[in-house]
Design an enzyme around this catalytic site. Structure first.
Site: not given
Ligand code: LCS
Length: 389
Positions: A57, A110, A182, A207
């Site tokens: 951690r 998001y 972001d 992603k």
């Molecule tokens: N920032 C952006 C721009 C995102 O598209 C997402 C998730 C996150 C942060 C959060 O990331 P995660 O915790 O899921 O790794 N976007 C998603 C989407 O557009 N479809 O499913 C998840």
């Protein structure tokens, strides 16, 4: 050496340390804890008098390599890997905010980021104002005496609106605010917000960075001071750290990021052109199209337009849903940046945490669809869209 390497090379070799047994690939240190030679050594590591690992951690050699590589790619002093993109967003915000503070965010982000800002942070006495970031005057007008930071995505999830990061950084500096961007949709290979004066960059590594749909993770890049605070206060005490196994998978994914992105962008450009000419499509939101608000930023702020396209079909929400159900090659799933082409309906899926009013304000209509263009043969993808139309 690092200073001369281009991003494609850094994504493969950046941050790598020669391994004890000569293994080509960075080993996976799948260990929760690290052994001390004696009690004095353990005490010295906790006191910070001796360098060395303590407990995963607080740091892990596999995770460290991912963090060094991401810092080199984003051009930051340091980076911190987190358990998810949302852990990255929340940890970055908690590094800077306390009760009574205020932040300004773009009105489209998001869905879970919107929920975090509009609902969860409120429980801890932090207020958010959402404005249209394509209007710098609107950002300035929202600044209050207790405003601490500005936050946006660009291009925006889900409709790919593009914001001027140089203007945003300038507003933040002039008003003594922290700026956080972001960069998930672009990755550091297509856009480097820190080079434009932004203070912190966030990624959902779920992603494109990982790229294979088998990991949930996040990254924050920023100054040594900010990242130190994030890692040794926020991540240490709130606990949103990455698993070393996920860090290892992302290191593997990053090696092909450059070639994958080229294909994602090539395919998306062709599909955006196709959709743009289709009589059943009302609006195509893709910064690579001349008609898009973000087109003037291509080749400047962002190298290419990326692999995500949003579009509105002619007709009702049900017509849009019927179209989605008819696709055979596109998979119906949220997420983006994978080898598989995905399609989803933002109003009922990724952006369902919005109230209908906030969604309308953010320009997320009921017949908006979002596709993440994958790595398949683009002709096969277009044939699939055509048969579903
Ligand atoms: N920032 C952006 C721009 C995102 O598209 C997402 C998730 C996150 C942060 C959060 O990331 P995660 O915790 O899921 O790794 N976007 C998603 C989407 O557009 N479809 O499913 C998840």
């Amino acid at each position: 050496m690092h200073e001369q390497w281009k991003s494609a090379t850094l994504a493969i070799h950046g941050g790598h340390i020669k391994e004890a047994y000569g293994a080509l690939v960075t080993p996976l240190y799948q260990s929760a804890t690290f052994v001390f030679d004696n009690a004095e050594q353990g005490g010295a590591r906790f006191a910070g008098d001796e360098k060395g690992y303590i407990y995963t951690r607080l740091g892990n050699p596999t995770t460290d390599e991912l963090e060094r590589k991401m810092a080199l790619l984003e051009g930051s002093e340091a980076a911190a890997a987190c358990a998810s993109g949302m852990a990255a967003v929340s940890s970055a915000l908690m590094t800077h905010l306390k009760m009574g503070d205020h932040l300004i965010a773009s009105n489209a982000v998001y869905g879970c980021t919107y929920a975090l800002l509009s609902t969860q942070l409120k429980r801890f006495g932090v207020d958010s104002t959402f404005v249209d970031f394509s209007d710098p005057l609107a950002i300035e007008a929202a600044i209050q005496p207790n405003t601490k930071l500005v936050f946006c995505e660009t291009p925006v999830n889900p409709h790919l609106q593009v914001y001027d990061l140089t203007a945003l950084a300038e507003i933040a500096k002039r008003n003594n605010l922290i700026s956080i961007v972001d960069n998930t949709f672009m990755t550091p290979l297509l856009q480097q917000p820190l080079s434009l004066g932004i203070d912190m960059v966030i990624h959902s590594a779920t992603k494109y960075l990982n790229g294979h749909g088998d990991v949930i993770a996040g990254i924050v890049c920023g100054s040594e001071e900010h990242i130190h605070q994030l890692k040794y206060e926020i991540l240490k005490d709130f606990g949103g750290v990455i698993s070393p196994h996920d860090a290892w998978l992302i290191l593997r994914g990053l090696k092909t990021l450059d070639v994958r992105l080229t294909r994602h962008c090539d395919n998306a450009e062709k599909i955006a052109d196709y959709l743009n000419l289709h009589k059943r499509v009302n609006n195509v939101f893709y910064p690579g199209l001349e008609s898009h608000q973000g087109f003037s930023f291509i080749g400047k702020q962002m190298q290419r337009a990326g692999g995500v396209i949003a579009f509105e079909l002619v007709g009702s929400k049900q017509d849009a849903i019927n179209f989605v159900n008819k696709l055979k090659l596109f998979t119906i799933a949220v997420s983006l940046g994978d080898a598989e082409s995905l399609i989803q309906h933002p109003a009922s899926m990724t952006h369902s945490p919005y109230t209908p009013e906030a969604r309308a304000e953010a320009g997320i209509t009921d017949n908006l669809l979002r596709i993440s263009v994958g790595l398949e043969n683009v002709e096969d993808l277009i044939i699939d869209i055509e048969q579903a139309m």
